[in-house]
Scaffold this active site. Structure first.
Site, PDB file in Angstrom:
ATOM      1  N   LEU A   1       1.419 -18.689 -17.063  1.00  0.00           N
ATOM      2  CA  LEU A   1       1.848 -19.453 -15.882  1.00  0.00           C
ATOM      3  C   LEU A   1       1.411 -18.732 -14.608  1.00  0.00           C
ATOM      4  CD1 LEU A   1       5.428 -20.410 -17.006  1.00  0.00           C
ATOM      5  CD2 LEU A   1       3.304 -21.697 -17.270  1.00  0.00           C
TER       6      LEU A   1
ATOM      7  N   SER B   1       0.810  -1.237   0.000  1.00  0.00           N
ATOM      8  CA  SER B   1       0.000   0.000   0.000  1.00  0.00           C
ATOM      9  C   SER B   1       0.834   1.273   0.000  1.00  0.00           C
ATOM     10  CB  SER B   1      -0.981   0.021   1.182  1.00  0.00           C
ATOM     11  OG  SER B   1      -1.744  -1.163   1.178  1.00  0.00           O
TER      12      SER B   1
HETATM   13  S1  MYA Z   1      -0.881 -10.748 -11.001  1.00  0.00           S
HETATM   14  C1  MYA Z   1      -0.181 -11.223  -9.475  1.00  0.00           C
HETATM   15  C2  MYA Z   1      -0.068 -10.033  -8.559  1.00  0.00           C
HETATM   16  N1  MYA Z   1       0.634 -10.376  -7.343  1.00  0.00           N
HETATM   17  C3  MYA Z   1       0.051 -10.687  -6.186  1.00  0.00           C
HETATM   18  O1  MYA Z   1      -1.169 -10.704  -6.078  1.00  0.00           O
HETATM   19  C4  MYA Z   1       0.998 -11.042  -5.054  1.00  0.00           C
HETATM   20  C5  MYA Z   1       0.533 -10.544  -3.708  1.00  0.00           C
HETATM   21  N2  MYA Z   1       0.291  -9.109  -3.737  1.00  0.00           N
HETATM   22  C6  MYA Z   1       1.275  -8.169  -3.846  1.00  0.00           C
HETATM   23  O2  MYA Z   1       2.451  -8.465  -3.937  1.00  0.00           O
HETATM   24  C7  MYA Z   1       0.818  -6.710  -3.871  1.00  0.00           C
HETATM   25  O3  MYA Z   1      -0.455  -6.612  -3.267  1.00  0.00           O
HETATM   26  C8  MYA Z   1       0.780  -6.130  -5.310  1.00  0.00           C
HETATM   27  C9  MYA Z   1       0.219  -4.702  -5.242  1.00  0.00           C
HETATM   28  C10 MYA Z   1       2.193  -6.076  -5.869  1.00  0.00           C
HETATM   29  C11 MYA Z   1      -0.124  -6.945  -6.227  1.00  0.00           C
HETATM   30  N3  MYA Z   1      -2.050  -5.973 -11.173  1.00  0.00           N
HETATM   31  O4  MYA Z   1       1.783  -0.708  -4.554  1.00  0.00           O
HETATM   32  P1  MYA Z   1       0.369  -0.519  -4.208  1.00  0.00           P
HETATM   33  C12 MYA Z   1      -3.008  -1.880  -8.227  1.00  0.00           C
HETATM   34  C13 MYA Z   1      -2.051  -4.646 -11.493  1.00  0.00           C
HETATM   35  O5  MYA Z   1       0.085   0.506  -3.163  1.00  0.00           O
HETATM   36  P2  MYA Z   1       0.323  -3.192  -3.128  1.00  0.00           P
HETATM   37  C14 MYA Z   1       0.500 -10.333 -11.978  1.00  0.00           C
HETATM   38  O6  MYA Z   1       1.627 -10.607 -11.638  1.00  0.00           O
HETATM   39  C15 MYA Z   1      -4.176  -1.378  -7.417  1.00  0.00           C
HETATM   40  O7  MYA Z   1      -5.363  -1.492  -8.168  1.00  0.00           O
HETATM   41  N4  MYA Z   1      -2.307  -3.689 -10.603  1.00  0.00           N
HETATM   42  O8  MYA Z   1      -0.344  -1.886  -3.803  1.00  0.00           O
HETATM   43  C16 MYA Z   1       0.231  -9.557 -13.256  1.00  0.00           C
HETATM   44  C17 MYA Z   1      -3.758   0.055  -7.163  1.00  0.00           C
HETATM   45  O9  MYA Z   1      -3.931   0.821  -8.348  1.00  0.00           O
HETATM   46  P3  MYA Z   1      -5.064   1.960  -8.475  1.00  0.00           P
HETATM   47  C18 MYA Z   1      -2.581  -4.071  -9.343  1.00  0.00           C
HETATM   48  O10 MYA Z   1      -0.785  -4.022  -2.613  1.00  0.00           O
HETATM   49  C19 MYA Z   1       0.556  -8.098 -13.034  1.00  0.00           C
HETATM   50  C20 MYA Z   1      -2.249  -0.069  -7.008  1.00  0.00           C
HETATM   51  O11 MYA Z   1      -1.877  -1.339  -7.591  1.00  0.00           O
HETATM   52  C21 MYA Z   1      -2.596  -5.412  -8.948  1.00  0.00           C
HETATM   53  O12 MYA Z   1       1.405  -2.812  -2.224  1.00  0.00           O
HETATM   54  C22 MYA Z   1       0.134  -7.197 -14.157  1.00  0.00           C
HETATM   55  C23 MYA Z   1      -1.814  -0.029  -5.558  1.00  0.00           C
HETATM   56  O13 MYA Z   1      -0.426  -0.151  -5.540  1.00  0.00           O
HETATM   57  C24 MYA Z   1      -2.320  -6.378  -9.931  1.00  0.00           C
HETATM   58  N5  MYA Z   1      -2.302  -7.679  -9.650  1.00  0.00           N
HETATM   59  O14 MYA Z   1       0.987  -3.945  -4.389  1.00  0.00           O
HETATM   60  C25 MYA Z   1       0.506  -5.735 -13.929  1.00  0.00           C
HETATM   61  N6  MYA Z   1      -2.897  -5.465  -7.647  1.00  0.00           N
HETATM   62  O15 MYA Z   1      -4.847   2.890  -7.363  1.00  0.00           O
HETATM   63  C26 MYA Z   1      -0.025  -4.788 -15.001  1.00  0.00           C
HETATM   64  C27 MYA Z   1      -3.075  -4.206  -7.242  1.00  0.00           C
HETATM   65  O16 MYA Z   1      -4.854   2.552  -9.824  1.00  0.00           O
HETATM   66  C28 MYA Z   1       0.794  -4.891 -16.273  1.00  0.00           C
HETATM   67  N7  MYA Z   1      -2.902  -3.347  -8.243  1.00  0.00           N
HETATM   68  O17 MYA Z   1      -6.356   1.210  -8.365  1.00  0.00           O
HETATM   69  C29 MYA Z   1       0.374  -3.834 -17.276  1.00  0.00           C
HETATM   70  C30 MYA Z   1       1.158  -3.982 -18.582  1.00  0.00           C
HETATM   71  C31 MYA Z   1       2.577  -3.475 -18.438  1.00  0.00           C
HETATM   72  C32 MYA Z   1       3.458  -3.707 -19.657  1.00  0.00           C
HETATM   73  C33 MYA Z   1       3.021  -2.870 -20.860  1.00  0.00           C
HETATM   74  C34 MYA Z   1       3.985  -3.066 -22.085  1.00  0.00           C
HETATM   75  C35 MYA Z   1       3.568  -2.351 -23.249  1.00  0.00           C
HETATM   76  O1  JJ1 Z   2      -7.056 -22.825  -5.225  1.00  0.00           O
HETATM   77  C1  JJ1 Z   2      -8.033 -22.123  -5.061  1.00  0.00           C
HETATM   78  N1  JJ1 Z   2      -9.002 -22.436  -4.210  1.00  0.00           N
HETATM   79  C2  JJ1 Z   2      -9.039 -23.701  -3.513  1.00  0.00           C
HETATM   80  C3  JJ1 Z   2      -8.622 -23.554  -2.082  1.00  0.00           C
HETATM   81  C4  JJ1 Z   2      -9.604 -22.779  -1.255  1.00  0.00           C
HETATM   82  C5  JJ1 Z   2      -9.118 -22.603   0.135  1.00  0.00           C
HETATM   83  C6  JJ1 Z   2      -9.982 -21.638   0.871  1.00  0.00           C
HETATM   84  N2  JJ1 Z   2     -10.015 -20.335   0.287  1.00  0.00           N
HETATM   85  C7  JJ1 Z   2     -10.434 -24.288  -3.693  1.00  0.00           C
HETATM   86  N3  JJ1 Z   2     -10.594 -25.518  -3.235  1.00  0.00           N
HETATM   87  C8  JJ1 Z   2     -11.795 -26.281  -3.429  1.00  0.00           C
HETATM   88  C9  JJ1 Z   2     -11.441 -27.569  -4.146  1.00  0.00           C
HETATM   89  C10 JJ1 Z   2     -12.636 -28.508  -4.297  1.00  0.00           C
HETATM   90  C11 JJ1 Z   2     -12.134 -29.889  -4.680  1.00  0.00           C
HETATM   91  C12 JJ1 Z   2     -13.274 -30.850  -4.854  1.00  0.00           C
HETATM   92  C13 JJ1 Z   2     -14.251 -30.321  -5.861  1.00  0.00           C
HETATM   93  C14 JJ1 Z   2     -14.742 -28.937  -5.504  1.00  0.00           C
HETATM   94  C15 JJ1 Z   2     -13.594 -27.993  -5.342  1.00  0.00           C
HETATM   95  O2  JJ1 Z   2     -11.311 -23.678  -4.269  1.00  0.00           O
HETATM   96  C16 JJ1 Z   2      -8.209 -20.834  -5.863  1.00  0.00           C
HETATM   97  C17 JJ1 Z   2      -8.757 -21.123  -7.236  1.00  0.00           C
HETATM   98  O3  JJ1 Z   2      -9.992 -21.722  -7.129  1.00  0.00           O
HETATM   99  N4  JJ1 Z   2      -6.920 -20.214  -6.013  1.00  0.00           N
HETATM  100  C18 JJ1 Z   2      -6.685 -18.974  -5.615  1.00  0.00           C
HETATM  101  O4  JJ1 Z   2      -7.544 -18.277  -5.086  1.00  0.00           O
HETATM  102  C19 JJ1 Z   2      -5.314 -18.471  -5.876  1.00  0.00           C
HETATM  103  C20 JJ1 Z   2      -5.332 -17.175  -6.607  1.00  0.00           C
HETATM  104  C21 JJ1 Z   2      -5.994 -17.229  -7.963  1.00  0.00           C
HETATM  105  C22 JJ1 Z   2      -5.617 -16.031  -8.790  1.00  0.00           C
HETATM  106  C23 JJ1 Z   2      -4.255 -16.235  -9.409  1.00  0.00           C
HETATM  107  C24 JJ1 Z   2      -3.633 -15.019  -9.990  1.00  0.00           C
HETATM  108  C25 JJ1 Z   2      -2.359 -15.402 -10.676  1.00  0.00           C
HETATM  109  C26 JJ1 Z   2      -1.725 -14.240 -11.333  1.00  0.00           C
HETATM  110  C27 JJ1 Z   2      -0.559 -14.639 -12.150  1.00  0.00           C
HETATM  111  O5  JJ1 Z   2      -0.383 -13.775 -13.220  1.00  0.00           O
END
Ligand code: MYA
Ligand code: JJ1
Length: 359
Positions: free
Chosen positions: A359, A146
Site C-alpha cells: 500500500l 536530516s
Molecule cells: S518509504 C516512504 C518514506 N517516507 C517518505 O518519503 C515521507 C517523506 N520523508 C520523510 O519523512 C523523511 O525524509 C524520511 C527520512 C523519514 C524518509 N527508506 O533521519 P534522516 C535514509 C529507508 O536524517 P530524514 C517507506 O515507508 C537515507 O538514505 N531509508 O533523514 C518504507 C539516510 O541513510 P544513509 C531512507 O530525511 C521505509 C538516512 O535515511 C529513506 O529526516 C522502509 C537519513 O536519515 C527511506 N524511504 O528522514 C525503511 N529515506 O545515511 C527500511 C531516507 O545510510 C526498512 N533514508 O544513506 C528496513 C527493514 C526493517 C525491518 C527489518 C525486520 C527484520
Molecule cells: O503521481 C505521480 N506523478 C504524477 C504527478 C506529477 C506532478 C509533477 N511532478 C504524474 N502525472 C502525469 C499523469 C499523466 C496522465 C496522462 C497520461 C500521462 C501521464 O506523473 C508520481 C508517480 O508517477 N508519484 C509520485 O512521485 C509519488 C511518490 C512515488 C513513490 C512512492 C513511495 C511510496 C512508499 C510507500 O512504501
C-alpha cells in the site's frame, strides 16, 4: 546484494552482487534471548510511543502527521493523504502486532513527530515461503528532517520485528537505496482529465485541445462484462483459489490465505470518503481467466469513473504491461523501488516477475 542495519544505524550493502552466492536469508536468526530487550536511544528531547490506531485520538494524530509530512512527488506538488479508515485497514491485517506501530513524540508537548510501521506477511520467493514484516509509513516531521531520526526508527522497528522471531522484511520506496530487487514504473490513466490538468497533475498534450482530451479519455457509462460485480464475503474461497493460482507464476508474491484475502481484497468503500483534492484509484491484483484482462481492466476504469475517481494508477508489475498502453495509461514521473531486508536475490527481477503490491 542486499542490506542490513549496521551498528552506526545506516543501511549497509552486504555483498556486492556476487551472482554465485546462494539465494536466501543473509544473516541467520539469533536466539531471541540475544535480541536487545530495551528500545534504542532517541535524541533526549524525544520518546517512543506505541500507536493504538483503534484510539480515535491517536489515529487522528497519525493521520495529521502523514497528511502534512508524508510522501510527495518530485516537485512537491502533491502529497499522499490516506484517510483514517484506510490507515486502520492497512495496519490491522490478520495477526498484526500493535508493537510494530511505532511513533516518536516530543517530550515537551507530547506532539507526534515521527512514525514507522510494520505488518506481518508471508511472502513467497520462488518456492520458499518467508515470514516477513512489510515496512511502511516511515515519516519524520518536516521540521525534524536530516537529524538521523529515520535510521534509529528503522533499527527500532527491526528490533521489534526480531522480538516476534521474524528476520526478513519487504518494503518499497521512491528513493534508491541498497539494493532494489526491482524498479517499477508508475502509470496513470486519466479519468477526469480537465481536473487533472487544472491542478497540474497532467498537462495538455502537444496539439491537443481540452475538448479533444476529454473525448480521448471518455469511457462507457457501465461495464461491458456480463455479471461484472463487486466481490462479496461468499466469494472469498473462490477468489483465494483464483489469486493463489495466478500469483504462483511470479518470482516474488504474497502467500495469501482466505483470511488475508478477506482482509486485503474484500471491497471496503468507507475509506473513500476523501479529503484530498485528487481521488486516485490503484490497481491491486488483477486476475482474469475467461474474460480478456484488457476488457476486465477497462471495466475497472469504468467503475472507478462511476465512483468519481479522477485518476487510475498502476505499476508495470505482473501482467499489467499487457493493458497499460492500450487502455491509454501514460507513464508517470515516479518510480517505485522494491526491497527485501536480509534476503539475497541472485539477480534483480523484471517488474513483470513481481507479484507483490504494497500500500
Ligand atoms: S518509504 C516512504 C518514506 N517516507 C517518505 O518519503 C515521507 C517523506 N520523508 C520523510 O519523512 C523523511 O525524509 C524520511 C527520512 C523519514 C524518509 N527508506 O533521519 P534522516 C535514509 C529507508 O536524517 P530524514 C517507506 O515507508 C537515507 O538514505 N531509508 O533523514 C518504507 C539516510 O541513510 P544513509 C531512507 O530525511 C521505509 C538516512 O535515511 C529513506 O529526516 C522502509 C537519513 O536519515 C527511506 N524511504 O528522514 C525503511 N529515506 O545515511 C527500511 C531516507 O545510510 C526498512 N533514508 O544513506 C528496513 C527493514 C526493517 C525491518 C527489518 C525486520 C527484520
Ligand atoms: O503521481 C505521480 N506523478 C504524477 C504527478 C506529477 C506532478 C509533477 N511532478 C504524474 N502525472 C502525469 C499523469 C499523466 C496522465 C496522462 C497520461 C500521462 C501521464 O506523473 C508520481 C508517480 O508517477 N508519484 C509520485 O512521485 C509519488 C511518490 C512515488 C513513490 C512512492 C513511495 C511510496 C512508499 C510507500 O512504501
Amino acid at each position: 546484494a542486499n542490506q542490513l542495519v549496521k551498528d552506526d544505524s545506516s543501511l549497509e550493502t552486504i555483498d556486492l552482487g556476487d551472482v554465485s552466492l546462494a539465494e536466501g536469508p543473509i544473516e541467520p536468526p539469533t536466539p531471541l534471548s540475544e535480541v536487545k530487550q530495551e528500545p534504542y536511544n532517541l535524541p533526549t528531547q524525544y520518546e517512543w510511543t506505541t500507536c493504538d490506531l483503534d484510539s480515535e485520538d491517536t489515529c487522528t494524530e497519525v493521520y495529521n502527521l502523514l497528511k502534512n509530512n508524508y510522501v510527495e512527488d518530485d516537485e512537491n506538488m502533491f502529497r499522499f493523504n490516506y484517510s483514517k479508515e484506510f490507515l486502520r485497514w492497512a495496519l490491522h491485517p490478520p495477526g498484526y502486532f500493535r508493537s510494530w506501530h511505532i511513533g516518536v513524540r516530543a517530550k515537551t508537548n507530547k506532539k507526534l513527530v515521527a512514525f514507522i510501521t510494520g505488518v506481518p506477511a508471508r511472502i513467497r520467493v520462488r518456492d520458499e515461503i518467508v515470514k516477513m514484516a512489510e515496512i511502511n509509513f516511515l515519516c519524520v516531521h518536516k521540521k525534524l528532517r536530516s537529524k538521523r531520526l529515520a535510521p534509529v526508527m528503522i533499527k527500532e522497528v527491526t528490533r521489534r520485528v526480531h522480538l516476534e522471531n521474524i528476520w526478513q522484511a519487504a518494503y518499497t520506496a521512491g528513493v534508491v537505496l541498497p539494493t532494489p530487487i526491482t524498479t517499477c514504473q508508475y502509470w496513470h490513466r486519466s479519468l477526469n482529465p480537465k481536473k487533472l490538468i487544472d491542478v497540474g497533475f497532467s498537462r495538455l498534450g502537444a496539439r491537443m485541445t481540452m475538448s479533444r482530451t476529454i473525448k480521448l479519455y471518455k469511457l462507457p457509462d457501465s461495464p461491458a462484462t456480463p455479471g461484472f460485480r463487486k466481490m462479496e464475503l461468499r466469494d472469498v474461497p473462490a477468489v483465494t483459489r483464483l489469486l493463489r493460482n495466478y500469483l504462483s507464476q511470479f518470482v516474488v508474491a504474497p502467500d495469501f490465505d482466505e483470511n488475508d484475502v478477506e482482509h486485503w481484497l474484500l471491497p471496503e468503500e468507507k475509506w473513500w470518503t476523501t479529503y484530498s483534492i485528487l481521488k486516485a484509484a490503484y490497481s491491486y491484483y488483477n486476475v482474469s481467466t475467461k474474460t480478456p484482462l484488457l476488457q476486465l481492466m477497462n471495466d475497472a476504469l469504468i467503475v472507478a469513473k462511476q465512483k468519481d475517481f479522477d485518476v487510475f494508477n498502476a505499476l508495470d508489475v505482473m501482467q499489467n504491461e499487457s493493458f497499460l498502453k492500450e487502455l491509454k495509461f501514460g507513464p508517470g514521473d515516479g518510480q517505485l523501488h522494491y526491497y527485501l531486508y536480509n534476503y539475497r536475490m541472485r539477480n534483480a527481477l523484471k517488474p513483470s516477475e513481481l507479484g507483490l503490491v504494497l500500500l
